[in-house]
Design an enzyme around this catalytic site. Sequence first.
Site, PDB file in Angstrom:
ATOM      1  CD  GLN A 275      -6.575   6.490   6.484  1.00  0.00           C
ATOM      2  OE1 GLN A 275      -7.222   5.772   5.729  1.00  0.00           O
ATOM      3  NE2 GLN A 275      -5.632   7.302   6.048  1.00  0.00           N
TER       4      GLN A 275
ATOM      5  CG  HIS B 252      -2.210   1.804   1.978  1.00  0.00           C
ATOM      6  ND1 HIS B 252      -1.019   2.490   1.905  1.00  0.00           N
ATOM      7  CD2 HIS B 252      -3.054   2.614   2.687  1.00  0.00           C
ATOM      8  CE1 HIS B 252      -1.125   3.648   2.542  1.00  0.00           C
ATOM      9  NE2 HIS B 252      -2.360   3.742   3.028  1.00  0.00           N
ATOM     10  CD  GLU B 253      -7.115   2.778   2.345  1.00  0.00           C
ATOM     11  OE1 GLU B 253      -7.458   2.994   3.528  1.00  0.00           O
ATOM     12  OE2 GLU B 253      -6.453   3.593   1.697  1.00  0.00           O
TER      13      GLU B 253
ATOM     14  CG  HIS C 181      -4.998   2.602   7.454  1.00  0.00           C
ATOM     15  ND1 HIS C 181      -4.148   3.443   8.123  1.00  0.00           N
ATOM     16  CD2 HIS C 181      -4.925   2.969   6.149  1.00  0.00           C
ATOM     17  CE1 HIS C 181      -3.572   4.274   7.257  1.00  0.00           C
ATOM     18  NE2 HIS C 181      -4.022   4.003   6.048  1.00  0.00           N
TER      19      HIS C 181
ATOM     20  CB  CYS D 168      -0.754   7.110   4.044  1.00  0.00           C
ATOM     21  SG  CYS D 168      -2.045   6.715   5.240  1.00  0.00           S
ATOM     22  CG  LEU D 169      -5.748  10.513   2.454  1.00  0.00           C
ATOM     23  CD1 LEU D 169      -7.263  10.419   2.508  1.00  0.00           C
ATOM     24  CD2 LEU D 169      -5.318  11.681   1.579  1.00  0.00           C
TER      25      LEU D 169
ATOM     26  N   GLY E 204      -8.694   5.819  -1.133  1.00  0.00           N
ATOM     27  CA  GLY E 204      -9.149   4.871  -0.134  1.00  0.00           C
ATOM     28  C   GLY E 204      -9.029   5.512   1.229  1.00  0.00           C
TER      29      GLY E 204
HETATM   30 ZN    ZN Z   1      -3.323   5.044   4.427  1.00  0.00          ZN
END
Ligand code: ZN
Length: 184
Positions: free
Chosen positions: A54, A145-146, A149, A103-104, A49
Amino acid sequence: MPVRALRTIGDPLLRSRAADVERAFLHTPGFVELVTDLVDTMRAEGGIGIAAPQIGESLRMAVIEIDASSSRYPDMQAFSRTLFVNPIVTVIDETEQGYWEGCLSVPGLRGYVARPRAVRVDYVDASGGARSLEAEGFLATVLQHELDHLDGVLFVDRVRDTTRLATVENYAKFWARQEGTPEI
Ligand code: ZN
C-alpha cells in the site's frame, strides 16, 4: 519518518504477489525505515492496519494496531502494534462472519465481506523470531484483509453480494448500524 503516498486501486503494484522478506533485510536501516513509514502512514491516514504494497513496497510485511480509545464498535478489541513479516494464514474455524470493510487503498467505498471467523497466523517478528497468533472475530477479519494485500487481493474482490458495495455516504445512509468498521 515520512508519511508515504498511498497506492490506490487500479495501481498494478497492489495486484501483485509481494516478495518474501529476506532474513538479511531485517536489522538493516532500510528495514527499520520501512517499518517506521508503515506505522506513520497508517496512523496519519487513520487506518488500523497497513500492508507494505500500500505504500509502494512489494514485500510481505504488514502492521496492525487497533487503539481501544478508537473502538467505535462493540466487536472491536484493542490490539497493540504488531509487525507481521512473511505471514502465513491458516483458517482454524471456517464458520463465516461478515463485516463492512473499508481500505486505505480503496478510498470512498465500503463493502460487506464474509470471511472465516478464526485464523492462525504464523509469522516472523522484527527480530527474526518465529511467532504465532490465533485470532477470532474482528481481529481475524483485519488480519485476513491485511494479509490479502500481500497476494494482490483487495476487499472488493471478496464482496459476493455487490448490492452491499457502497460509497461511504451511502453506507452511512443505508447500511450503518452495528455492522460498521473503520477503514482497515
Ligand atoms: Zn486494505
